[in-house]
Design an enzyme around this catalytic site. Structure first.
Site, PDB file in Angstrom:
ATOM      1  CD  GLU A  15       3.696  -3.544   0.746  1.00  0.00           C
ATOM      2  OE1 GLU A  15       2.880  -4.176   1.419  1.00  0.00           O
ATOM      3  OE2 GLU A  15       3.347  -2.775  -0.183  1.00  0.00           O
ATOM      4  CG  ASP A  39       2.614   1.223  -0.198  1.00  0.00           C
ATOM      5  OD1 ASP A  39       2.648   0.355   0.689  1.00  0.00           O
ATOM      6  OD2 ASP A  39       1.548   1.655  -0.691  1.00  0.00           O
TER       7      ASP A  39
END
Ligand code: GLC
Length: 647
Positions: A324, A282
């Protein structure tokens, strides 16, 4: 290059870990990667007082993680490595991203629902964060207070293991997140830091007063300007400021401290040993901060990812990494690695540029921006892949550059404004029902929230009971999905989109969510919609069966596997986007009409980039087409598309 001292250090550690020491494959991998691990690590941490001590810990973490890897996972690692090309480039993998609680309740219930995915053709699940996260200060789970404990709402770690076991039996793949950039302010490290523990304060970016935070903020863009303005939060318990780039309850980890890196690597490998096939990292763009910069996409962030990649390859070689990075197109490409680390950083990135471009073309009916922007993203290193998608749990950022918009013949400011108004539904005649997310009056920036179906006009069409508009919305949904599913990469559906879920406004009355309108496109699955999806003739059913068909076509066409084998067709008709996927055995033309009227595409488009075909079979409409003369045309229905295999 061989490094005697490093070899001795690793050998000495292995003497204390005899099972790992006896595993020849592990040893070979460790030796092969150790020079890179050593170099990357020392470039980052040479100046730090804890450098050598933490390096020894890092090596031990790798060895211990490998020792703890189950025989079944090691077997799976081997099978994955034995494949001719990287296992994840295959056209047989289709994913879905979902919130366990909103999809079905908890992990145990999810394990009972695997048949649903099989029916649809989905064999890869991305579970939105399930680790402990404080209620109402959770950011959908992206504020983790314990990286090892499954949140009670979802079940237990044993449920997680059981789910993974069931998925393994069905040859399904699993993805979860490592939230690398920050922890919740309730994480043990944050709690200790708050109480004044200097060791843990150094796990975060703490400042005694506003002097440095003010300096940082001069160049750091705000991520959530409405819900969480600024990038620092005052901590009254210790009278200091802490860096919080996202929400004020998400404290940024300090990767300048090697102990942070080692602790997070341990978490990464813990997830690897849960049986994760692809780990979603993330927000990796944010993990290194430097005064006077945007604190995004810095070189050191790439070094950390490369280091993580090398360590994972040694301890858990079957686990791929997805970065990401939802950043500018040229920056995204760097997450695949560059220079000597080409294809040695993240195996996957989100094709966020393409996703946003599709929304651009759908609103304008013009594919010019999409085609101009390909230049920045087409040159992906062989052996890496995209996650392709139309919607996910986040907002849509219009991330392509102003320069591209200009090259396509539009004025960037007016163009972006049009797109925002169109999807917010405020542009006269717009069929979309979305909303602006994180509007920043200082910069004029805004992103877009809304579900696939609502942004394609289904919400309004259903409310108006307008069958023509319903048809149009269904066609748009399927065309958007088809374009992203055949472009190369692993398609990732977002749960609910397969059954045409429109926006869910229940978040508005939930105090833990009402400040964040991304929740409008994170639906709670309900039996009414599920029944409609099973009822022939409904919009929901047409989307469901259409999605099912697209997945099945894709998995039967090996040419769609991601061998970086895509050629875009020249824009003979500005409303049509098309590409050719080809390899030695197969050729497939995919063409998409983004306008609300029929589009004519000259047959010349099919001859220009490859040997002229004579007969094409359309897998979508199940029809044959004879390729005509250059002055004749293929007629594509409004928002229609064809998946044409050369016969
Ligand atoms: C990622 C997530 C997003 C979250 C943010 C902060 O971008 O996708 O949902 O808000 O990271 O963790």
């Amino acid at each position: 290059m061989y490094n005697y001292h490093l070899h001795q250090q690793i050998s000495a550690l292995l003497q204390k870990h005899t099972t790992a020491a006896q595993d020849k494959l592990f040893y070979a991998r460790f030796m092969a990667n150790s020079a890179a691990i050593n170099t990357l690590y020392h470039e980052l941490y040479d100046q730090h007082a804890a450098c050598e001590e933490a390096f020894e810990k890092l090596l031990t973490v790798i060895i211990t993680a490998h020792e703890q890897r189950s025989a079944a996972l090691q077997q799976k690692d081997l099978l994955k490595q034995q494949q001719q090309q990287a296992w994840f480039l295959s056209n047989h993998i289709t994913g879905m991203s979902l919130y366990v609680d909103r999809f079905c309740g908890n992990l145990q219930q999810l394990a009972e629902k695997l048949g649903y995915f099989e029916k649809l053709g989905v064999n890869f699940l991305h579970l939105m964060p399930v680790f402990e996260s404080p209620a109402n200060e959770s950011d959908g789970g992206y504020a983790v207070s314990n990286f090892r404990k499954v949140d009670e709402r979802f079940g237990t770690i044993a449920d997680m293991r059981e789910l993974q076991q069931k998925m393994l039996e069905k040859n399904m793949y699993l993805m979860i997140d490592i939230v690398l950039n920050h922890t919740s302010h309730k994480h043990e490290w944050a709690e200790k830091a708050r109480q004044g523990d200097a060791y843990y304060q150094d796990f975060f970016y703490f400042f005694n007063d506003r002097t440095l935070p003010d300096e940082y903020e001069k160049t750091m863009p705000e991520i959530f300007p409405e819900a969480a303005p600024g990038s620092f939060t005052y901590v009254p318990e210790c009278g200091k400021w802490v860096m919080t780039v996202f929400h004020n309850y998400q404290w940024d980890l300090n990767y300048r401290n090697p102990n942070v890196l080692v602790a997070m690597l341990e978490n990464i490998l813990f997830y690897a040993n849960l049986g994760v096939d692809i780990l979603r990292i993330d927000a990796p763009a944010f993990i290194w901060k430097e005064l006077g910069t945007t604190c995004q996409n810095l070189e050191e962030a790439h070094s950390i990812l490369r280091l993580v990649k090398q360590c994972v390859q040694v301890a858990a070689p079957g686990m791929a990494l997805l970065g990401e990075a939802i950043v500018a197109p040229r920056e995204i490409m760097k997450y695949f690695g560059s220079g000597e680390y080409t294809a040695q950083e993240c195996d996957f990135a989100y094709n966020a540029t393409q996703m946003a471009l599709q929304w651009d073309a759908l609103a304008t009916g013009n594919t010019a921006v999409m085609l101009k922007a390909q230049h920045d993203i087409w040159n992906k290193p062989y052996g890496t892949s995209w996650i392709t998608y139309t919607r996910c749990h986040d907002d849509i950022g219009l991330g392509f550059t102003d320069e591209t918009i200009r090259q396509a013949g539009f004025e960037p400011f007016a163009h972006r404004n049009f797109l925002k108004n169109y999807y917010a539904g405020t542009y006269p005649g717009s069929p979309a029902s979305g909303a602006l997310f994180s509007s920043n009056p200082k910069t004029g920036d805004a992103r877009i929230s809304g579900s696939l179906a609502s942004l394609c006009g289904l919400e309004k069409a259903l409310a108006d009971n307008n069958s023509g508009a319903i048809d149009t919305a269904v066609n748009k949904i399927l065309m958007m999905q088809a374009l992203s599913m055949f472009i190369g990469g692993v398609p990732m559906l977002f749960y609910g989109d397969e059954a045409a879920y429109t926006n869910d406004y229940s978040y508005e009355t939930d105090p833990g969510k009402s400040y964040d309108n991304r929740w409008m496109h994170r639906p709670v699955i309900n039996s009414r919609k599920s029944k409609l999806a099973e009822t022939p003739g409904t919009a929901e059913n047409r989307v469901f069966t259409g999605t099912q068909k697209l997945i099945s076509i894709r998995s039967n066409l090996n040419v769609v596997a991601d061998k970086s084998n895509i050629t875009w067709l020249s824009p003979h008709n500005i409303h049509v986007a098309g590409y050719l996927r080809d390899d030695v055995e197969q050729r497939l033309f995919c063409v998409f009409n983004f306008s609300n009227s029929q589009a004519l595409l000259t047959w010349f488009a099919f001859k220009e980039k490859t040997n002229a075909p004579t007969l094409l079979y359309d897998h979508w409409t199940e029809q044959n087409f004879s390729v005509g003369a250059d002055h004749e045309y293929l007629v594509i229905a409004p928002y229609g598309f064809h998946l044409l295999e050369v016969k």
